[in-house]
Design a protein around this motif. Sequence first.
Motif, PDB file in Angstrom:
ATOM      1  N   VAL A   1       0.143   7.110  -8.050  1.00 48.41           N
ATOM      2  CA  VAL A   1      -1.003   7.993  -8.260  1.00 48.41           C
ATOM      3  C   VAL A   1      -0.786   8.827  -9.525  1.00 48.41           C
ATOM      4  O   VAL A   1       0.251   9.477  -9.680  1.00 48.41           O
TER       5      VAL A   1
ATOM      6  N   ALA B   1      -7.176   7.668  -3.130  1.00 50.57           N
ATOM      7  CA  ALA B   1      -7.628   6.464  -3.814  1.00 50.57           C
ATOM      8  C   ALA B   1      -8.357   6.873  -5.079  1.00 50.57           C
ATOM      9  O   ALA B   1      -8.932   7.963  -5.154  1.00 50.57           O
TER      10      ALA B   1
ATOM     11  N   SER C   1       2.336   1.892  -3.383  1.00 52.26           N
ATOM     12  CA  SER C   1       1.349   2.275  -4.406  1.00 52.26           C
ATOM     13  C   SER C   1       1.119   3.780  -4.457  1.00 52.26           C
ATOM     14  O   SER C   1       0.607   4.297  -5.454  1.00 52.26           O
ATOM     15  N   ALA C   2       1.512   4.499  -3.418  1.00 56.04           N
ATOM     16  CA  ALA C   2       1.338   5.957  -3.424  1.00 56.04           C
ATOM     17  C   ALA C   2       2.122   6.604  -4.554  1.00 56.04           C
ATOM     18  O   ALA C   2       1.711   7.644  -5.090  1.00 56.04           O
TER      19      ALA C   2
ATOM     20  N   PHE D   1      -7.099   3.027   2.851  1.00 60.90           N
ATOM     21  CA  PHE D   1      -7.100   4.488   2.880  1.00 60.90           C
ATOM     22  C   PHE D   1      -7.787   5.052   4.117  1.00 60.90           C
ATOM     23  O   PHE D   1      -7.692   6.248   4.397  1.00 60.90           O
TER      24      PHE D   1
ATOM     25  N   TYR E   1       0.829  -1.201   0.000  1.00 64.86           N
ATOM     26  CA  TYR E   1       0.000   0.000   0.000  1.00 64.86           C
ATOM     27  C   TYR E   1       0.867   1.255   0.000  1.00 64.86           C
ATOM     28  O   TYR E   1       0.599   2.216  -0.734  1.00 64.86           O
TER      29      TYR E   1
ATOM     30  N   TRP F   1      -6.031  -3.938   0.325  1.00 65.98           N
ATOM     31  CA  TRP F   1      -4.765  -4.516   0.743  1.00 65.98           C
ATOM     32  C   TRP F   1      -4.422  -5.679  -0.193  1.00 65.98           C
ATOM     33  O   TRP F   1      -5.310  -6.276  -0.801  1.00 65.98           O
TER      34      TRP F   1
ATOM     35  N   GLY G   1      -5.198   8.335   2.757  1.00 69.33           N
ATOM     36  CA  GLY G   1      -4.440   8.366   1.516  1.00 69.33           C
ATOM     37  C   GLY G   1      -5.345   8.460   0.302  1.00 69.33           C
ATOM     38  O   GLY G   1      -6.515   8.066   0.336  1.00 69.33           O
TER      39      GLY G   1
ATOM     40  N   LEU H   1      -5.286  -2.675  -6.351  1.00 68.10           N
ATOM     41  CA  LEU H   1      -4.130  -2.243  -5.570  1.00 68.10           C
ATOM     42  C   LEU H   1      -3.627  -0.903  -6.073  1.00 68.10           C
ATOM     43  O   LEU H   1      -3.295  -0.003  -5.283  1.00 68.10           O
TER      44      LEU H   1
ATOM     45  N   CYS I   1      -5.410   1.281  -7.465  1.00 70.69           N
ATOM     46  CA  CYS I   1      -6.450   2.231  -7.068  1.00 70.69           C
ATOM     47  C   CYS I   1      -6.335   2.610  -5.597  1.00 70.69           C
ATOM     48  O   CYS I   1      -6.922   3.592  -5.159  1.00 70.69           O
ATOM     49  N   ARG I   2      -5.619   1.794  -4.826  1.00 74.17           N
ATOM     50  CA  ARG I   2      -5.361   2.025  -3.404  1.00 74.17           C
ATOM     51  C   ARG I   2      -6.627   1.863  -2.558  1.00 74.17           C
ATOM     52  O   ARG I   2      -6.807   2.536  -1.537  1.00 74.17           O
TER      53      ARG I   2
ATOM     54  N   TRP J   1      -2.868   3.715 -12.606  1.00 72.10           N
ATOM     55  CA  TRP J   1      -3.893   4.462 -11.870  1.00 72.10           C
ATOM     56  C   TRP J   1      -5.065   4.795 -12.784  1.00 72.10           C
ATOM     57  O   TRP J   1      -6.231   4.609 -12.437  1.00 72.10           O
TER      58      TRP J   1
END
Length: 253
Positions: free
Chosen positions: A78, A148, A74-75, A141, A71, A209, A146, A203, A205-206, A83
């Motif tokens: 974005v 998403a 994955s930031a 999130f 997670y 998990w 965070g 994932l 897309c956040r 994404w």
Amino acid sequence: MNFKPFVAATLLAAPALAQPAAPPAAPPATAMSAATTSGYLTRDAAMSILPLLPPPPVKNSPAEVADRYTYAVSASGVGSPAWKSAIEQLSIRSASFQQALGCAIGKQPGRATQALLTRAAADFVPPMAAAKEKFGRNRPFTTDKGQACDPDAADGIGEALGKAYPSGHAGIGWLWALILSDALPERADAIRSFGQATGDLRLACRVHWLSDVTHGRILATALYQKQAETDAFKADLAAAKAELAAAALATCP
């Protein structure tokens, strides 16, 4: 979470598959609502797969550390192509599915294939919903507010998305991939890549998990094995296979 809207949107997102050129294609079949769709299994049979699903990873276990790491990483994605692809497949409908099916696809939905996918997905919902309620796992999130890609997560709380474990997108995407691999075996590799990507994009897309996604696929695989034993599934699979073959003959070079 009320899962009927989720299921209705999911089933209506089944791919549009080509009909033979002649006779003229019938009007597209409308997917039945979750309230009226019957699957291939009794409710008890569908629910019997739940013991195969372990609880979500416990805090600080290797799997939970992997969840948090995935997670966090994955930031950095974005706004990336992944994404953007994740945004496009919020309803499990994307160009990748069309690419997976190759040229055997058109504007008219194939009735037999649509029915096969609709009934299969209907079986997945009761055990998925029960697991989400039982484990009550929060979305990632919600822990850090965070970003998403799903608009239902825009407030950082995401109540409209419901609980996280297991992933419905990942499960249904993988279930459809297993089924369509049987119906169109010459495209099996591409179709299963689509099924894998359906979960992977959640994932990106956040909103899930890592273990939500992997265990959604486990639940789907267990369900598929039960469905594949039923006479009704076998009959519908044969009809879909013939429909796809006819579509390929009519539309593919």
